[in-house]
Scaffold this motif. Sequence first.
Motif, PDB file in Angstrom:
ATOM      1  N   PHE A 272     -14.837  15.895 -42.701  1.00 34.52           N
ATOM      2  CA  PHE A 272     -15.970  16.824 -42.620  1.00 34.52           C
ATOM      3  C   PHE A 272     -15.783  17.837 -41.494  1.00 34.52           C
ATOM      4  O   PHE A 272     -16.100  19.019 -41.645  1.00 34.52           O
ATOM      5  N   ILE A 273     -15.276  17.357 -40.343  1.00 36.17           N
ATOM      6  CA  ILE A 273     -15.053  18.263 -39.212  1.00 36.17           C
ATOM      7  C   ILE A 273     -13.962  19.269 -39.554  1.00 36.17           C
ATOM      8  O   ILE A 273     -14.087  20.463 -39.255  1.00 36.17           O
ATOM      9  N   LYS A 274     -12.916  18.800 -40.185  1.00 40.16           N
ATOM     10  CA  LYS A 274     -11.831  19.704 -40.580  1.00 40.16           C
ATOM     11  C   LYS A 274     -12.347  20.799 -41.517  1.00 40.16           C
ATOM     12  O   LYS A 274     -11.928  21.960 -41.421  1.00 40.16           O
ATOM     13  N   GLU A 275     -13.271  20.447 -42.393  1.00 40.21           N
ATOM     14  CA  GLU A 275     -13.840  21.428 -43.319  1.00 40.21           C
ATOM     15  C   GLU A 275     -14.823  22.372 -42.625  1.00 40.21           C
ATOM     16  O   GLU A 275     -15.028  23.500 -43.071  1.00 40.21           O
ATOM     17  N   ALA A 276     -15.422  21.909 -41.521  1.00 41.68           N
ATOM     18  CA  ALA A 276     -16.493  22.674 -40.879  1.00 41.68           C
ATOM     19  C   ALA A 276     -15.994  23.764 -39.946  1.00 41.68           C
ATOM     20  O   ALA A 276     -16.680  24.762 -39.730  1.00 41.68           O
ATOM     21  N   VAL A 277     -14.800  23.585 -39.366  1.00 38.49           N
ATOM     22  CA  VAL A 277     -14.345  24.512 -38.332  1.00 38.49           C
ATOM     23  C   VAL A 277     -13.080  25.238 -38.744  1.00 38.49           C
ATOM     24  O   VAL A 277     -12.358  24.807 -39.648  1.00 38.49           O
ATOM     25  N   ASN A 278     -12.810  26.322 -38.032  1.00 34.95           N
ATOM     26  CA  ASN A 278     -11.605  27.122 -38.284  1.00 34.95           C
ATOM     27  C   ASN A 278     -10.626  27.069 -37.122  1.00 34.95           C
ATOM     28  O   ASN A 278      -9.709  27.882 -37.051  1.00 34.95           O
ATOM     29  N   VAL A 279     -10.847  26.119 -36.229  1.00 32.34           N
ATOM     30  CA  VAL A 279      -9.925  25.903 -35.109  1.00 32.34           C
ATOM     31  C   VAL A 279      -9.263  24.546 -35.308  1.00 32.34           C
ATOM     32  O   VAL A 279      -9.744  23.720 -36.095  1.00 32.34           O
ATOM     33  N   PRO A 280      -8.139  24.278 -34.620  1.00 35.75           N
ATOM     34  CA  PRO A 280      -7.471  22.988 -34.785  1.00 35.75           C
ATOM     35  C   PRO A 280      -8.374  21.802 -34.448  1.00 35.75           C
ATOM     36  O   PRO A 280      -9.193  21.867 -33.536  1.00 35.75           O
TER      37      PRO A 280
END
Length: 258
Positions: free
Chosen positions: A174-182
């Motif tokens: 979910f976090i990977k999908e939510a942000v555009n930073v590593p």
Amino acid sequence: MSDILKIGKYEFTSRLIVGSGKYPDFQTTRDATLASGSEMITVAVRRVNITNPAEENLMDYFKDTDVKFLPNSAGCTTAEEAITLFRLTREATGIDLIKLEVIGDTAKTLYPDVIETLKACEVLARDGFTIMAYTNDDPIVAKRLEEAGAAAVMPLAAPIGSGLGIQNRFNVVFIKEAVNVPVIVDAGIGCASDAASAMELGADGVLTNTAIAQAENPILMAEAMKHAVIAGRMSYKAGRIPKRPFATASSPVDGMIF
């Protein structure tokens, strides 16, 4: 093909970050770090000397390497403490790539205080720091940190030093999908398979300290972590097969003449 990890203006070929705490001495720290292949080592400025040249200094052990130092604010419990620490550290070392962590519960869980972390992130971003922000495994908070100026978010896998591995695999996704930073999975990694699992979930990198430093053979564990992160990343990029409730034959029978 190159597979570069970009954090702000910095680029790395290794996706493993190691810590510097809990080792018996600086030489072992160096040996394990080099065995890990990591290009970045995080240092708790309040606990490990990198600012006073008059005392034994960890930076001296890495002068002939390309390993970057990542000062962290472990031990800070307020935004003000973390901001002051990093400003003084940059003045003493010139380092502006930092790991921001503000701990809310110092007695038991070592969980981050996300409110104070957000406050510090906003100020430090305006100061020109490249911020890697340690946080809980909450996609909403991760997005807020990105908006506050974080160049990477570092959700915990489990409590610091617990070795429990990833306790909520869904939230990493979910976090990977939510942000555009590593997204760098941080805290709770216990062994090489934990690191590989994090990478297979799509994490951009893994940070581990205790799993290496307190292993029976730190050098061997460091090397295992190196290969685990590489294998996990390759597995993620290759694309796993879907999970199915029933068997499927390895050799299809469609079109065969019986």
